[in-house]
Write an enzyme that holds these catalytic residues in place. Structure first.
Site, PDB file in Angstrom:
ATOM      1  N   ASN A 144       0.808  -1.232   0.000  1.00 41.50           N
ATOM      2  CA  ASN A 144       0.000   0.000   0.000  1.00 41.50           C
ATOM      3  C   ASN A 144       0.841   1.282   0.000  1.00 41.50           C
ATOM      4  OD1 ASN A 144       0.710  -0.448   2.645  1.00 41.50           O
ATOM      5  ND2 ASN A 144      -1.230   0.216   3.494  1.00 41.50           N
ATOM      6  N   GLU A 242       4.219  -3.881  12.457  1.00 38.69           N
ATOM      7  CA  GLU A 242       3.269  -2.802  12.142  1.00 38.69           C
ATOM      8  C   GLU A 242       2.105  -3.473  11.439  1.00 38.69           C
ATOM      9  OE1 GLU A 242       3.620   0.303  12.977  1.00 38.69           O
ATOM     10  OE2 GLU A 242       5.712   0.343  13.554  1.00 38.69           O
ATOM     11  N   LEU A 243       1.010  -3.677  12.147  1.00 33.97           N
ATOM     12  CA  LEU A 243      -0.053  -4.538  11.625  1.00 33.97           C
ATOM     13  C   LEU A 243      -1.324  -3.764  11.278  1.00 33.97           C
ATOM     14  CD1 LEU A 243       0.663  -7.489  14.090  1.00 33.97           C
ATOM     15  CD2 LEU A 243       1.708  -7.015  11.878  1.00 33.97           C
ATOM     16  N   CYS A 276      -3.238   1.779   6.505  1.00 36.42           N
ATOM     17  CA  CYS A 276      -3.485   1.118   7.798  1.00 36.42           C
ATOM     18  C   CYS A 276      -4.093   2.083   8.812  1.00 36.42           C
ATOM     19  CB  CYS A 276      -2.211   0.510   8.325  1.00 36.42           C
ATOM     20  SG  CYS A 276      -0.880   1.701   8.395  1.00 36.42           S
ATOM     21  N   GLU A 453       8.045   2.915  14.446  1.00 35.24           N
ATOM     22  CA  GLU A 453       8.895   3.356  13.341  1.00 35.24           C
ATOM     23  C   GLU A 453       8.826   4.874  13.266  1.00 35.24           C
ATOM     24  OE1 GLU A 453       7.488   1.040   9.938  1.00 35.24           O
ATOM     25  OE2 GLU A 453       9.052  -0.423  10.360  1.00 35.24           O
TER      26      GLU A 453
HETATM   27  P1  NAP Z   1      -0.043  -9.082   4.030  1.00 34.39           P
HETATM   28  O1  NAP Z   1      -0.827 -10.022   3.230  1.00 34.39           O
HETATM   29  O2  NAP Z   1       0.193  -9.406   5.452  1.00 34.39           O
HETATM   30  O3  NAP Z   1       1.342  -8.911   3.254  1.00 34.39           O
HETATM   31  C1  NAP Z   1       2.363  -8.068   3.726  1.00 34.39           C
HETATM   32  C2  NAP Z   1       3.703  -8.650   3.347  1.00 34.39           C
HETATM   33  O4  NAP Z   1       3.834  -9.912   3.982  1.00 34.39           O
HETATM   34  C3  NAP Z   1       3.872  -8.898   1.856  1.00 34.39           C
HETATM   35  O5  NAP Z   1       5.217  -8.683   1.501  1.00 34.39           O
HETATM   36  C4  NAP Z   1       3.525 -10.366   1.734  1.00 34.39           C
HETATM   37  O6  NAP Z   1       4.124 -10.998   0.641  1.00 34.39           O
HETATM   38  C5  NAP Z   1       4.143 -10.887   3.011  1.00 34.39           C
HETATM   39  N1  NAP Z   1       3.621 -12.180   3.433  1.00 34.39           N
HETATM   40  C6  NAP Z   1       2.404 -12.718   3.218  1.00 34.39           C
HETATM   41  N2  NAP Z   1       2.336 -13.954   3.771  1.00 34.39           N
HETATM   42  C7  NAP Z   1       3.543 -14.197   4.331  1.00 34.39           C
HETATM   43  C8  NAP Z   1       4.109 -15.293   5.033  1.00 34.39           C
HETATM   44  N3  NAP Z   1       3.409 -16.397   5.287  1.00 34.39           N
HETATM   45  N4  NAP Z   1       5.378 -15.193   5.468  1.00 34.39           N
HETATM   46  C9  NAP Z   1       6.101 -14.086   5.220  1.00 34.39           C
HETATM   47  N5  NAP Z   1       5.636 -13.017   4.553  1.00 34.39           N
HETATM   48  C10 NAP Z   1       4.356 -13.066   4.125  1.00 34.39           C
HETATM   49  O7  NAP Z   1      -0.659  -7.632   4.039  1.00 34.39           O
HETATM   50  P2  NAP Z   1      -1.059  -6.748   2.794  1.00 34.39           P
HETATM   51  O8  NAP Z   1      -2.385  -7.187   2.346  1.00 34.39           O
HETATM   52  O9  NAP Z   1       0.046  -6.701   1.800  1.00 34.39           O
HETATM   53  O10 NAP Z   1      -1.099  -5.291   3.439  1.00 34.39           O
HETATM   54  C11 NAP Z   1      -2.226  -4.807   4.044  1.00 34.39           C
HETATM   55  C12 NAP Z   1      -2.128  -4.937   5.543  1.00 34.39           C
HETATM   56  O11 NAP Z   1      -0.975  -4.244   6.022  1.00 34.39           O
HETATM   57  C13 NAP Z   1      -3.306  -4.277   6.228  1.00 34.39           C
HETATM   58  O12 NAP Z   1      -3.758  -5.081   7.277  1.00 34.39           O
HETATM   59  C14 NAP Z   1      -2.714  -2.982   6.757  1.00 34.39           C
HETATM   60  O13 NAP Z   1      -3.410  -2.448   7.841  1.00 34.39           O
HETATM   61  C15 NAP Z   1      -1.332  -3.392   7.092  1.00 34.39           C
HETATM   62  N6  NAP Z   1      -0.433  -2.220   7.145  1.00 34.39           N
HETATM   63  C16 NAP Z   1       0.007  -1.803   8.355  1.00 34.39           C
HETATM   64  C17 NAP Z   1       0.821  -0.687   8.445  1.00 34.39           C
HETATM   65  C18 NAP Z   1       1.320  -0.220   9.782  1.00 34.39           C
HETATM   66  O14 NAP Z   1       2.253   0.568   9.799  1.00 34.39           O
HETATM   67  N7  NAP Z   1       0.764  -0.664  10.891  1.00 34.39           N
HETATM   68  C19 NAP Z   1       1.209   0.003   7.290  1.00 34.39           C
HETATM   69  C20 NAP Z   1       0.737  -0.461   6.062  1.00 34.39           C
HETATM   70  C21 NAP Z   1      -0.081  -1.582   6.007  1.00 34.39           C
HETATM   71  P3  NAP Z   1       3.318 -11.213  -0.739  1.00 34.39           P
HETATM   72  O15 NAP Z   1       2.891  -9.863  -1.158  1.00 34.39           O
HETATM   73  O16 NAP Z   1       4.348 -11.789  -1.602  1.00 34.39           O
HETATM   74  O17 NAP Z   1       2.184 -12.122  -0.417  1.00 34.39           O
END
Ligand code: NAP
Length: 473
Positions: A144, A242-243, A276, A453
């Site tokens: 994102n 950061e979830l 997020c 962060e």
């Molecule tokens: P995601 O599915 O958790 O993916 C994030 C990263 O993790 C991607 O690089 C993904 O790789 C990787 N990943 C997925 N499964 C994994 C596994 N089993 N082992 C290791 N890595 C793995 O999340 P997203 O859909 O990309 O992002 C949206 C989420 O991020 C939302 O919940 C949002 O709130 C959160 N977010 C939080 C913050 C914060 O600062 N708190 C900031 C931005 C976003 P692939 O893409 O290759 O699957």
């Protein structure tokens, strides 16, 4: 392309990168798996032996060179973000500025890593705390904010003297490649920063299980974050998570209504709501709810949806088909549960494009039974709830699981301060829909994560304190 031990590498396995505004393939990039991740970790370990001993000034110089290159290429970086993520170009340009901001900030902080001298209990002893880099860090980032989520991790890691292996999201690897080109050209020593693109589970498993990795820093969903925490337990790694979030946005009857309406445009509709800290629940005092919702619906219906490269577009596509379906499902559920769509509510079809667009949507009469009340939306949908008292809204605003960001609009200073204390979130914006800045600690509580962060807080995550007691006789 992979970047391991200071060299670019191609591979036979490729990953197609799509443009979410058109659904068409932009390009294909080389991928790696377990073996490449092991190699990257080994090269980061080797590099740490020297990088970890460099002076803050030396590291600062490297970071500053990278800043210079990123600045020169900021237009190209912004276009890359828009192409692979879909956000409008002005938003991508702001992301690039923010991403560079982290490198600028930590180029300075690298020079300011201090220790402590402690008062001794024995006159013959000298007690000190010195601060040392953690070691090899593995970083996993989401799509994102495909550039700034990377620099928010790599800049403090390098400033602290750590070395890094990065795995970016598979849908947005191009921004990562571009920023690594800057690192390469800045002359960063081989192995200090490594890039592995490929299957998440395979790369993630190696990162969490490999004992040479001393820290995992992750931004993404709570589900994956929990898995990484569990998998990191066997080797007791330091972690930053950061979830997900589910931000409440509380508007009291004494609020400046127009400011609160405009705030939603920022907090909910930037990045098509795929942030997020995006507002997910808008609580409006019952006495002003109709006025607020009418004003918001009027502004939201004027937002221009389209390809982010086109001028005047406010809201780009969602990242993929699954995201589009999730948002549509939440809206349908909200309508079934009694919500009234004031504007939007449907998948948006553009004549010229076949991407993943959803109409910017406002739903009035939202209630606590709806999925949208508990599930993260990650889309351009603004549900409006009403409330009667401050106590009631505090209780409803404090989400059971998430605690990332919360917002509150009021002109009453005392109420603002009470809300600041009562909201169980890591970030609170009072009359401010955009609180995130480079110098502030960004991060959540509860299942929104652990660790911060940004600013001096972000640097701490990459340092360990070593206590030294010296007996002088
Ligand atoms: P995601 O599915 O958790 O993916 C994030 C990263 O993790 C991607 O690089 C993904 O790789 C990787 N990943 C997925 N499964 C994994 C596994 N089993 N082992 C290791 N890595 C793995 O999340 P997203 O859909 O990309 O992002 C949206 C989420 O991020 C939302 O919940 C949002 O709130 C959160 N977010 C939080 C913050 C914060 O600062 N708190 C900031 C931005 C976003 P692939 O893409 O290759 O699957």
């Amino acid at each position: 392309m992979l970047y391991i031990n200071g060299a670019w590498r191609d591979s036979a396995t490729k990953l197609n990168v799509l443009n979410p505004a058109t659904g068409k393939v932009l390009t294909a990039v080389a991928t790696g798996g377990k073996a490449e991740t092991q190699e990257a970790i080994a090269s980061a370990k080797k590099a740490f032996a020297t990088w970890g001993k460099t002076t803050g000034n030396e590291r600062s110089n490297y970071l500053s060179k990278a800043v210079q290159l990123m600045k020169e290429r900021s237009k190209e970086l912004a276009e890359t973000i828009t192409l692979e993520n879909g956000k409008p170009l002005p938003d991508a340009t702001r992301e690039v500025a923010g991403a560079i901001g982290f490198f600028e900030w930590y180029a300075e902080e690298a020079k300011r890593i201090y220790g402590d001298t402690l008062p001794a209990s024995d006159p013959d002893k000298q007690l000190m705390v010195i601060r040392e880099p953690v070691g090899v860090c593995a970083a996993i980032t989401p799509w994102n904010f495909p550039l700034s989520m990377i620099t928010r991790k790599i800049a403090p890691a390098l400033a602290a003297g750590c070395t890094v292996v990065l795995k970016p999201a598979d849908v947005t690897p191009l921004s990562a490649i571009k920023v690594f080109e800057c690192f390469h050209e800045a002359g960063l020593p081989a192995g200090v920063a490594n890039l592995v693109i490929g299957p998440a589970e395979e790369i993630g498993s190696e990162m969490t299980r490999n004992p040479d990795v001393r820290k995992i820093t992750f931004t993404g969903s709570t589900r994956v974050g929990k898995k990484l925490m569990r998998d990191s337990a066997d080797t007791v790694k330091k972690i930053s998570m950061e979830l997900g979030g589910h931000a409440p946005y509380v508007v009291f009857e004494d609020a400046e209504i127009d400011a609160a309406v405009n705030g939603v445009l920022v907090s909910k509709f930037i990045n098509a709501g795929q942030t997020c800290i995006s507002t997910n629940r808008i609580y409006v005092a019952e006495s002003i709810a109709n006025e607020f919702s009418e004003k918001l619906a009027a502004k939201v219906s004027a937002l221009v949806v389209g390809n982010g490269l086109e001028e005047g577009v406010n809201v780009g596509p969602l990242i993929n088909q699954a995201a589009l379906e999730k948002v549509q499902h939440q809206v349908e559920d909200a309508v079934k549960q009694g919500g009234k769509v004031l504007t939007g509510g449907k998948i948006f079809t553009l004549e010229k494009e076949s991407g993943y667009f959803f109409e910017p949507t406002v739903i009035h009469y939202a209630n606590d039974r709806m999925q949208i009340t508990t599930e993260e939306t990650f889309g351009p949908v603004a549900p409006i709830y009403t409330f009667q008292t401050e106590e009631e809204v505090v209780e409803r605003a404090n989400h059971a699981e998430y605690g990332l960001a919360a917002y509150c609009y009021t002109k009453d200073l005392g109420r603002g301060l009470r809300m600041m204390r009562a909201l169980e979130f890591g970030i609170v914006g009072i009359n401010d829909p955009a609180p995130a800045v480079v110098q502030a600690p960004f991060g959540g509580v509860k299942e929104s994560g652990t660790g911060k962060e940004g600013g001096k807080y972000g640097l701490e995550e990459y340092l360990e304190e070593k206590y030294v007691s010296i007996y002088m006789k």
